[in-house]
Design a protein around this motif. Structure first.
Motif, PDB file in Angstrom:
ATOM      1  N   THR A 185       9.819  17.298 -13.728  1.00 24.62           N
ATOM      2  CA  THR A 185      11.266  18.032 -14.879  1.00 24.62           C
ATOM      3  C   THR A 185      11.735  16.974 -14.067  1.00 24.62           C
ATOM      4  O   THR A 185      11.459  16.523 -12.746  1.00 24.62           O
ATOM      5  N   GLY A 186      13.247  17.041 -14.863  1.00 37.49           N
ATOM      6  CA  GLY A 186      14.025  15.519 -14.184  1.00 37.49           C
ATOM      7  C   GLY A 186      14.456  14.803 -14.846  1.00 37.49           C
ATOM      8  O   GLY A 186      14.704  14.719 -16.372  1.00 37.49           O
ATOM      9  N   HIS A 187      15.901  14.040 -14.569  1.00 43.38           N
ATOM     10  CA  HIS A 187      16.643  13.361 -15.438  1.00 43.38           C
ATOM     11  C   HIS A 187      15.933  11.877 -15.075  1.00 43.38           C
ATOM     12  O   HIS A 187      15.518  11.793 -14.529  1.00 43.38           O
ATOM     13  N   TRP A 188      15.749  11.053 -16.277  1.00 44.89           N
ATOM     14  CA  TRP A 188      15.736  10.468 -16.055  1.00 44.89           C
ATOM     15  C   TRP A 188      16.198   9.538 -15.978  1.00 44.89           C
ATOM     16  O   TRP A 188      17.449   8.861 -16.646  1.00 44.89           O
ATOM     17  N   PHE A 197      12.434   5.906 -13.408  1.00 47.62           N
ATOM     18  CA  PHE A 197      12.094   7.137 -12.274  1.00 47.62           C
ATOM     19  C   PHE A 197      12.451   8.479 -12.412  1.00 47.62           C
ATOM     20  O   PHE A 197      14.193   8.641 -13.298  1.00 47.62           O
ATOM     21  N   THR A 198      12.322   9.709 -12.288  1.00 50.80           N
ATOM     22  CA  THR A 198      12.810  10.558 -12.463  1.00 50.80           C
ATOM     23  C   THR A 198      13.640  11.301 -11.554  1.00 50.80           C
ATOM     24  O   THR A 198      13.684  10.752 -10.198  1.00 50.80           O
ATOM     25  N   VAL A 199      14.843  12.168 -11.599  1.00 45.88           N
ATOM     26  CA  VAL A 199      15.382  12.429 -10.613  1.00 45.88           C
ATOM     27  C   VAL A 199      15.632  14.605 -10.729  1.00 45.88           C
ATOM     28  O   VAL A 199      15.726  14.665 -11.597  1.00 45.88           O
ATOM     29  N   GLY A 200      14.400  15.198  -9.918  1.00 50.26           N
ATOM     30  CA  GLY A 200      14.408  16.304  -9.924  1.00 50.26           C
ATOM     31  C   GLY A 200      15.927  17.077 -10.023  1.00 50.26           C
ATOM     32  O   GLY A 200      16.427  16.525  -9.442  1.00 50.26           O
ATOM     33  N   GLU A 201      14.963  18.391  -9.427  1.00 50.37           N
ATOM     34  CA  GLU A 201      15.953  19.359  -8.932  1.00 50.37           C
ATOM     35  C   GLU A 201      17.328  20.216  -9.981  1.00 50.37           C
ATOM     36  O   GLU A 201      17.051  19.529 -11.405  1.00 50.37           O
TER      37      GLU A 201
END
Length: 408
Positions: free
Chosen positions: A345-348, A357-361
């Motif tokens: 999960t995370g922002h794309w 790509f995604t960034v979690g947290e």
């Protein structure tokens, strides 16, 4: 309700809290869900005031799902292909005398690469390549599912253009075609070609011992060679060095196959034309392997596992000895790592080359990293993306185009 929908993130609001203009700061690939009424949990699609936000969120979510699904499906098929390769390579040699063919006598009218796979399957017999042929069909079905016409982005664009023509709406609808995510299609192409190579490699191993009882089988790999070159060009243009490297390696392998088959043919006029053709195949293979080596040297992190295959292919081209060229365990690890990149999960976000790509947290970049596809800088510090990392405003523009046609 306006606070729940975060209207101010999408519109310039009047003193009376009415939208008066569209802002350009909305952030596609960052909406986590299509918001609903906080009281009844019902859909807000029919409320024109929130129509644009809902449309944009739905298109955003569809694009994320398409990218994630295509990557995970590719990884599954790639692992299945490794399984098939392993079973074929360890299978006992086929019988010299074919048993009676129990398959249906119904003729299959097909052309191109599928016909070649069928010819090889039937020539060797013993159901040796039946599993590979079925997987080949499944891979090519996947190839159809990830073509650009099936992507949410493209389908909405086509719908907007069609509706515009039908309603004879004035104005220009701009659509940047470079934003179409073609990675899934490139990956499907590499799998399809690799499936051919697995079958042909084994065929070349069995060929000498079976030719006397089966007769010669004439094969022409020009279609595969053309597809490898096209794949390399598309991968280079869109910044996918792994798929570009694979295309060059596969081109060299088909050259190696062609070289041996051409060398075995006898020219009708007794000339040495076939020897000249064979040498040309060898030189072309060496050219493409040199390009593959350059890519691995430049994009080592993005082309893991490819150097071993390049070195094995060089031996194949030089010595005309055919064997499996992949380290199965290493390739499995690569495929699983690819799938895991899109399972969290995370922002794309997108890197400077439009690779998602995604960034979690918390969803905001907190450390420097490299795009897993092309090596471009991604991430950032203190919640600020590095230069080049961007949000995909094209999705927002498509949703706006739908709204202009009165579609909620």
């Amino acid at each position: 309700m306006d606070g729940i929908m975060d209207m101010k993130a999408h519109y310039k609001m009047s003193a009376e809290d009415n939208p008066v203009a569209i802002l350009n700061t909305s952030e596609p690939f960052s909406m986590e869900e299509v918001k609903v009424c906080p009281t009844c949990r019902g859909s807000l699609r029919s409320i024109s005031r929130y129509g644009r936000i809902v449309r944009r969120a739905m298109l955003d979510e569809s694009t994320k799902k398409f990218v994630s699904w295509s990557q995970i499906e590719y990884s599954k098929l790639a692992e299945l292909l490794l399984d098939v390769q392993g079973r074929i390579s360890t299978a006992p040699p086929p019988p010299r005398v074919l048993q009676k063919d129990t398959r249906s006598n119904k003729k299959v009218f097909s052309a191109g690469r599928v016909k070649q796979i069928q010819l090889i399957r039937d020539w060797v017999g013993d159901n040796r390549y039946e599993e590979a042929f079925k997987l080949w069909q499944r891979i090519n079905n996947f190839l159809g599912q990830v073509r650009r016409e099936e992507q949410p982005f493209q389908r909405v664009n086509d719908f907007v253009l069609h509706a515009t023509r039908q309603q004879k709406t004035q104005g220009v609808f701009a659509f940047d075609e470079t934003r179409i995510q073609i990675k899934g299609h490139l990956q499907a192409c590499t799998l399809s070609l690799k499936c051919d190579i697995i079958v042909v490699t084994d065929f070349m191993k069995q060929r000498d011992s079976l030719t006397e009882s089966r007769g010669e089988l004439n094969l022409d790999f020009s279609l595969q060679l053309d597809e490898c070159e096209s794949l390399a060009e598309r991968a280079k243009a869109t910044g996918y060095p792994r798929q570009e490297t694979e295309a060059h390696v596969y081109f060299a392998q088909f050259c190696a196959f062609s070289r041996v088959l051409v060398s075995a043919e006898k020219a009708e006029d007794g000339s040495n034309t076939n020897a000249v053709k064979a040498e040309k195949f060898k030189e072309k293979a060496k050219e493409h392997l040199a390009l593959a080596r350059e890519l691995v040297a430049k994009y080592n992190d993005q082309t893991k596992g490819m150097m071993a295959e390049i070195e094995a292919t060089e031996k194949m081209v030089r010595d005309s000895v055919f064997y499996d060229t992949v380290s199965t365990d290493e390739m499995r690890a690569v495929y699983r790592a690819m799938a895991s990149e899109f399972s969290g999960t995370g922002h794309w976000y997108k890197c400077a080359n439009n690779h998602p790509f995604t960034v979690g947290e918390c969803g905001m970049p907190m450390e420097q990293a490299r795009c897993p596809e092309c090596g471009a800088p991604v991430g950032g510090t203190n919640h600020t993306p590095v230069a080049g990392v961007q949000h995909a405003n094209d999705i927002d523009n498509l949703a706006r185009g739908l709204g202009g046609l009165g579609i909620n």
